[in-house]
Design an enzyme around this catalytic site. Sequence first.
Site, PDB file in Angstrom:
ATOM      1  N   GLN A   1       4.387   5.702  11.010  1.00 42.59           N
ATOM      2  CA  GLN A   1       5.917   5.374  10.586  1.00 42.59           C
ATOM      3  C   GLN A   1       6.732   4.278  11.469  1.00 42.59           C
ATOM      4  O   GLN A   1       7.583   3.424  11.226  1.00 42.59           O
ATOM      5  CB  GLN A   1       6.636   6.602  10.741  1.00 42.59           C
ATOM      6  CG  GLN A   1       7.447   7.091   9.496  1.00 42.59           C
ATOM      7  CD  GLN A   1       7.888   8.390   9.143  1.00 42.59           C
ATOM      8  OE1 GLN A   1       7.688   9.106  10.282  1.00 42.59           O
ATOM      9  NE2 GLN A   1       7.927   8.671   8.112  1.00 42.59           N
TER      10      GLN A   1
ATOM     11  N   ARG B   1       1.461   3.493   4.932  1.00 39.84           N
ATOM     12  CA  ARG B   1       2.778   4.265   4.950  1.00 39.84           C
ATOM     13  C   ARG B   1       2.769   5.713   5.129  1.00 39.84           C
ATOM     14  O   ARG B   1       2.965   6.624   4.629  1.00 39.84           O
ATOM     15  CB  ARG B   1       3.622   4.334   3.628  1.00 39.84           C
ATOM     16  CG  ARG B   1       3.909   2.910   3.193  1.00 39.84           C
ATOM     17  CD  ARG B   1       4.464   1.757   3.874  1.00 39.84           C
ATOM     18  NE  ARG B   1       5.741   1.454   3.686  1.00 39.84           N
ATOM     19  CZ  ARG B   1       6.348   0.608   3.032  1.00 39.84           C
ATOM     20  NH1 ARG B   1       5.857   0.587   1.813  1.00 39.84           N
ATOM     21  NH2 ARG B   1       7.832   0.403   3.011  1.00 39.84           N
TER      22      ARG B   1
ATOM     23  N   TYR C   1       3.197   4.130  -4.029  1.00 39.05           N
ATOM     24  CA  TYR C   1       3.510   2.978  -4.442  1.00 39.05           C
ATOM     25  C   TYR C   1       3.756   3.223  -5.858  1.00 39.05           C
ATOM     26  O   TYR C   1       2.989   3.826  -6.669  1.00 39.05           O
ATOM     27  CB  TYR C   1       2.727   1.721  -4.201  1.00 39.05           C
ATOM     28  CG  TYR C   1       3.024   1.111  -2.754  1.00 39.05           C
ATOM     29  CD1 TYR C   1       4.144   0.717  -2.336  1.00 39.05           C
ATOM     30  CD2 TYR C   1       1.984   1.498  -1.829  1.00 39.05           C
ATOM     31  CE1 TYR C   1       4.230  -0.036  -1.160  1.00 39.05           C
ATOM     32  CE2 TYR C   1       2.172   1.171  -0.418  1.00 39.05           C
ATOM     33  CZ  TYR C   1       3.407   0.249  -0.091  1.00 39.05           C
ATOM     34  OH  TYR C   1       3.715  -0.119   1.083  1.00 39.05           O
TER      35      TYR C   1
ATOM     36  N   SER D   1       9.342  -1.378   5.783  1.00 38.26           N
ATOM     37  CA  SER D   1      10.572  -0.478   5.735  1.00 38.26           C
ATOM     38  C   SER D   1      11.901  -1.029   6.521  1.00 38.26           C
ATOM     39  O   SER D   1      12.889  -0.946   6.176  1.00 38.26           O
ATOM     40  CB  SER D   1      10.507   0.927   6.212  1.00 38.26           C
ATOM     41  OG  SER D   1       9.379   1.535   5.258  1.00 38.26           O
TER      42      SER D   1
HETATM   43  P1  NAD Z   1       8.330  -1.264  -3.143  1.00 41.55           P
HETATM   44  O1  NAD Z   1       9.118  -2.452  -2.564  1.00 41.55           O
HETATM   45  O2  NAD Z   1       6.789  -1.565  -3.475  1.00 41.55           O
HETATM   46  O3  NAD Z   1       9.054  -1.402  -4.538  1.00 41.55           O
HETATM   47  C1  NAD Z   1      10.390  -0.770  -4.597  1.00 41.55           C
HETATM   48  C2  NAD Z   1      10.692  -0.014  -5.731  1.00 41.55           C
HETATM   49  O4  NAD Z   1      10.453  -0.576  -6.977  1.00 41.55           O
HETATM   50  C3  NAD Z   1       9.826   1.483  -5.765  1.00 41.55           C
HETATM   51  O5  NAD Z   1      10.558   2.580  -5.488  1.00 41.55           O
HETATM   52  C4  NAD Z   1       9.034   1.177  -7.042  1.00 41.55           C
HETATM   53  O6  NAD Z   1       8.630   2.699  -7.484  1.00 41.55           O
HETATM   54  C5  NAD Z   1      10.165   0.410  -7.826  1.00 41.55           C
HETATM   55  N1  NAD Z   1       9.395   0.082  -9.158  1.00 41.55           N
HETATM   56  C6  NAD Z   1       8.358  -0.664  -9.248  1.00 41.55           C
HETATM   57  N2  NAD Z   1       8.093  -0.959 -10.430  1.00 41.55           N
HETATM   58  C7  NAD Z   1       9.340  -0.620 -11.168  1.00 41.55           C
HETATM   59  C8  NAD Z   1       9.847  -0.642 -12.503  1.00 41.55           C
HETATM   60  N3  NAD Z   1       9.257  -1.279 -13.545  1.00 41.55           N
HETATM   61  N4  NAD Z   1      11.071  -0.218 -12.663  1.00 41.55           N
HETATM   62  C9  NAD Z   1      11.667   0.247 -11.798  1.00 41.55           C
HETATM   63  N5  NAD Z   1      11.362   0.583 -10.519  1.00 41.55           N
HETATM   64  C10 NAD Z   1      10.309  -0.023 -10.427  1.00 41.55           C
HETATM   65  O7  NAD Z   1       8.606   0.033  -2.482  1.00 41.55           O
HETATM   66  P2  NAD Z   1       8.699   0.424  -1.062  1.00 41.55           P
HETATM   67  O8  NAD Z   1      10.439   0.379  -0.718  1.00 41.55           O
HETATM   68  O9  NAD Z   1       7.880  -0.495  -0.010  1.00 41.55           O
HETATM   69  O10 NAD Z   1       8.483   2.176  -1.135  1.00 41.55           O
HETATM   70  C11 NAD Z   1       6.945   2.157  -1.794  1.00 41.55           C
HETATM   71  C12 NAD Z   1       6.632   3.803  -1.750  1.00 41.55           C
HETATM   72  O11 NAD Z   1       6.446   4.133  -0.281  1.00 41.55           O
HETATM   73  C13 NAD Z   1       7.964   4.499  -1.944  1.00 41.55           C
HETATM   74  O12 NAD Z   1       7.451   5.859  -2.552  1.00 41.55           O
HETATM   75  C14 NAD Z   1       8.627   5.052  -0.538  1.00 41.55           C
HETATM   76  O13 NAD Z   1       9.226   6.209  -0.479  1.00 41.55           O
HETATM   77  C15 NAD Z   1       7.346   5.183   0.311  1.00 41.55           C
HETATM   78  N6  NAD Z   1       7.321   5.121   1.770  1.00 41.55           N
HETATM   79  C16 NAD Z   1       6.967   5.852   2.514  1.00 41.55           C
HETATM   80  C17 NAD Z   1       7.147   5.932   3.985  1.00 41.55           C
HETATM   81  C18 NAD Z   1       6.252   6.823   4.796  1.00 41.55           C
HETATM   82  O14 NAD Z   1       5.947   7.921   4.463  1.00 41.55           O
HETATM   83  N7  NAD Z   1       6.098   6.553   6.132  1.00 41.55           N
HETATM   84  C19 NAD Z   1       7.722   4.646   4.331  1.00 41.55           C
HETATM   85  C20 NAD Z   1       8.211   3.721   3.431  1.00 41.55           C
HETATM   86  C21 NAD Z   1       8.179   3.702   2.110  1.00 41.55           C
END
Ligand code: NAD
Length: 378
Positions: free
Chosen positions: A127, A122, A229, A133
């Site tokens: 991106q 990520r 994550y 995403s």
């Molecule tokens: P994911 O699908 O792995 O998880 C979804 C959400 O569930 C996450 O925000 C996580 O913190 C939350 N979660 C996990 N355990 C939990 C709990 N016990 N209670 C409540 N919430 C809980 O996440 P994702 O959507 O794939 O995103 C993961 C990370 O990657 C995030 O920080 C996101 O901002 C980041 N991200 C970065 C980029 C980039 O920089 N290119 C792109 C996409 C996502």
Amino acid sequence: MQIIVLKEVEPSESRVALIPESVKKLVAMNVSVAVESSAGLESGAGDAEYNAAGATVSPDRAALLESADLLVTVNRPAARDIARMKRGSVVIGFLRPLDEPEKLSVMMKRGITAFAMELIPRTTRAQSMDALSSMATIMGYKAVLLAASHVPRMFPMLTTAAGTVPPAKVLVLGAGVAGLQAIATARRLGAVVEGFDVRSAAGEAVRSLGAKFLDVDLGGLQTEDAGGYAREVTEEVMQRSRELIARQAKQIDCIITSAQVPGKAAPLLITEDAVAGMRRGTVVVDLAGSTGGNCALSKPGQTHVINGVTINCPLNLAASVPVHASQLYARNVVSFLSLMIKDGSLNLDFSDDIIGPSCAVHQSEAKHPRILAALAGK
Ligand code: NAD
């Protein structure tokens, strides 16, 4: 080099890995693309459009597999398809490398090199390849529409001659990509929205969308890993989270859950008692069904009603919007492929900081540390 695209075989699948627009881009990179007949029909891409974009179209799935240097797919290919592929050929797709690492063994045995779209880092550089995403965005959007269609209320506040209707209250658990899109969509429909995540960093993103962030005492725990994550949190924090959610849920109309920890079962956030405390008419849409669900009463792939509370746990929600899901996925794949294709051939530079980490299987071995850890944990 021959790239092939097959019709996806999973019953709930309507997406296709490449659309005609992406075929054109690949053909311009001096590779040939062959597509199985009617592979794109549900995504709005007919055989004639693939032909016009420069692909050959064939009904002979077996011959396509035998000719392939690279299979681009949405879901992990079936063992019978892998068995037809040449040793040393390449597969790219959603391979569930952390949830089902043992299923990679079929590709290992066949000497296939496999890249998992889930493992693409990520990072800013990657991106445009971030298919997780892309799909999460669609899931978050569609989850709100599902909730809105089941809840016996309207979302917006309306002032009419017959009086005022209050806005619906929506709670979103897990504020990653899907959760944030759900918050934005529910806000657009006029709901009052609250968000919750175990990563405190998510609070700023939730508030920036006009929603309230529910804070839970994390007891000083580090809840985010170096990749951004969530980490698995202690049972004490989980218990505090569940209590907060159960209290809040008593006055909420729709709850969308999207909490995930990569490679682990989905965290249990809504207990049976919490569901018992909800008002009749409340709707839960649980997006974490593929890893077990965030609600104790979720039945993955089903919708059921308990004491007037509707619990909907759709699997593969992104496939319910196949045109845009395929379009975004195909663009992510082409962006990834453009790193690998040089002078019309595959050039796999494993020292590249995207190609290396996204490789799930190479030379009959799983080398990725997260896959090895997942295998050790099974
Ligand atoms: P994911 O699908 O792995 O998880 C979804 C959400 O569930 C996450 O925000 C996580 O913190 C939350 N979660 C996990 N355990 C939990 C709990 N016990 N209670 C409540 N919430 C809980 O996440 P994702 O959507 O794939 O995103 C993961 C990370 O990657 C995030 O920080 C996101 O901002 C980041 N991200 C970065 C980029 C980039 O920089 N290119 C792109 C996409 C996502």
